[in-house]
Design a protein around this motif. Structure first.
Motif, PDB file in Angstrom:
ATOM      1  N   ILE A  12      38.723  10.787 -22.493  1.00  0.00           N
ATOM      2  CA  ILE A  12      40.147  11.114 -22.611  1.00  0.00           C
ATOM      3  C   ILE A  12      40.485  12.148 -21.543  1.00  0.00           C
ATOM      4  N   TYR A  13      41.498  11.825 -20.730  1.00  0.00           N
ATOM      5  CA  TYR A  13      41.934  12.684 -19.632  1.00  0.00           C
ATOM      6  C   TYR A  13      43.389  13.076 -19.803  1.00  0.00           C
ATOM      7  N   ILE A  14      43.720  14.244 -19.277  1.00  0.00           N
ATOM      8  CA  ILE A  14      45.118  14.624 -19.106  1.00  0.00           C
ATOM      9  C   ILE A  14      45.313  14.907 -17.620  1.00  0.00           C
ATOM     10  N   ASN A  23      57.167   9.629 -18.227  1.00  0.00           N
ATOM     11  CA  ASN A  23      57.954  10.850 -18.360  1.00  0.00           C
ATOM     12  C   ASN A  23      57.638  11.655 -19.609  1.00  0.00           C
ATOM     13  N   THR A  24      57.002  11.047 -20.581  1.00  0.00           N
ATOM     14  CA  THR A  24      56.690  11.755 -21.820  1.00  0.00           C
ATOM     15  C   THR A  24      55.261  12.281 -21.762  1.00  0.00           C
ATOM     16  N   PRO A  25      54.960  13.293 -22.577  1.00  0.00           N
ATOM     17  CA  PRO A  25      53.564  13.746 -22.651  1.00  0.00           C
ATOM     18  C   PRO A  25      52.665  12.573 -23.027  1.00  0.00           C
ATOM     19  N   HIS A  26      51.540  12.467 -22.348  1.00  0.00           N
ATOM     20  CA  HIS A  26      50.647  11.340 -22.551  1.00  0.00           C
ATOM     21  C   HIS A  26      49.238  11.696 -22.117  1.00  0.00           C
ATOM     22  N   PHE A  27      48.303  10.823 -22.459  1.00  0.00           N
ATOM     23  CA  PHE A  27      46.925  10.989 -22.010  1.00  0.00           C
ATOM     24  C   PHE A  27      46.394   9.630 -21.583  1.00  0.00           C
TER      25      PHE A  27
END
Length: 88
Positions: A12-14, A23-27
């Motif tokens: 899992i990366y950010i 455009n929304t927070p995501h990973f």
């Protein structure tokens, strides 16, 4: 692109994605040659993972929504990397 969690071969990366299509927070979740992009509600918004791994990522996301929000904010505001426990 820091790894914030890993479990069952899933990474899992950010990312810091300024002016990104997402455009929304995501990973991002990577498994072998597969990659999926998820919102913090566990919805796949781009890419794909095998069905089993997709279900694991969805479950992990549901368990760690608050931590994901904190990790997203820390990474984008100060560059701090917050690790999140994987599934066991």
């Amino acid at each position: 692109m820091p790894i914030i969690s890993q479990f069952y071969g899933i990474l899992i990366y950010i990312y810091k994605e300024i002016y990104s299509q997402h455009n929304t927070p995501h990973f991002h979740a990577k498994y072998a040659e597969f990659e999926g992009v998820y919102d913090f509600e566990g919805n796949l918004i781009d890419g794909d993972l095998p069905k089993k791994q997709n279900k694991l990522v969805e479950a992990w996301c549901m368990l760690h929504t608050d931590e994901l929000n904190a990790a997203w904010t820390a990474w984008n505001e100060s560059g701090e990397i917050i690790k999140i426990e994987g599934l066991r």
